[in-house]
Design an enzyme around this catalytic site. Sequence first.
Site, PDB file in Angstrom:
ATOM      1  N   ASP A  25     116.281  20.855 -73.784  1.00 23.69           N
ATOM      2  CA  ASP A  25     116.414  21.410 -72.382  1.00 23.69           C
ATOM      3  C   ASP A  25     115.723  20.780 -71.247  1.00 23.69           C
ATOM      4  O   ASP A  25     114.903  20.782 -71.084  1.00 23.69           O
ATOM      5  CB  ASP A  25     115.821  22.928 -72.408  1.00 23.69           C
ATOM      6  N   GLU A  85     121.286  21.051 -73.743  1.00 26.45           N
ATOM      7  CA  GLU A  85     121.735  22.066 -72.651  1.00 26.45           C
ATOM      8  C   GLU A  85     122.602  21.654 -71.567  1.00 26.45           C
ATOM      9  O   GLU A  85     121.817  20.552 -70.799  1.00 26.45           O
ATOM     10  CB  GLU A  85     120.541  23.021 -72.325  1.00 26.45           C
ATOM     11  N   ASP A 158     110.346  26.880 -72.109  1.00 31.53           N
ATOM     12  CA  ASP A 158     111.294  26.052 -71.944  1.00 31.53           C
ATOM     13  C   ASP A 158     111.422  25.247 -73.442  1.00 31.53           C
ATOM     14  O   ASP A 158     112.624  25.075 -73.814  1.00 31.53           O
ATOM     15  CB  ASP A 158     110.774  24.887 -70.984  1.00 31.53           C
TER      16      ASP A 158
END
Length: 197
Positions: A25, A85, A158
């Site tokens: 991410d 992502e 996260d």
Amino acid sequence: MYLRSESLLIANKKLEKEKIILGIDPGTTIMGFGLIKVVNKKMQFVQMNELLLKKYNDPYTKLKLIFERTIELIDTYHPDEIAIEAPFYSKNVQSMLKLGRAQGVAMAAGLSRQIPITEYLPKKIKMAITGNGNASKEQVAKMLQGLLGLKELPKNLDSTDGLAAAVCHFYNEGRVEVGKSYSGWAAFVKQNDRVKK
């Protein structure tokens, strides 16, 4: 002699059925990441963590650290595939640009090691994990906790977002349209005609 050859063959078959997926991410404040191992089509949790970048003011230092940490993860865990992502559309163009740079640097690290990369939109990741494309970070984290048997969740989510990208990739394996995939620099350049050779 026959037994030794047979055990080597069995060992090779085991290796063929195992793979490691690194999920990322990307972010310029926090980069979350998670790793899963797939053995005989079953997931096993390996690790999740985050790279904290808040204390660095220089944006280029942040990008350098993202690249270096991604390379370090690759060299330590030897992932077979990377799921990342994709930046989501935001009204703030500067935020979008920063996220795109962070994602690009992480992708460049993977591509430099010839690791196939697949991008997933945040909604696609949330849908794969929870069945709801609008799920909250907390809902995604709780679902991952149950799926992978995590004892506790991190303070910042996260890292669970990075782990969710890896799990999403596992769930989408073998599907025709999973997102943009790149197997190396040549494939990346070919699929992105804005990039000059």
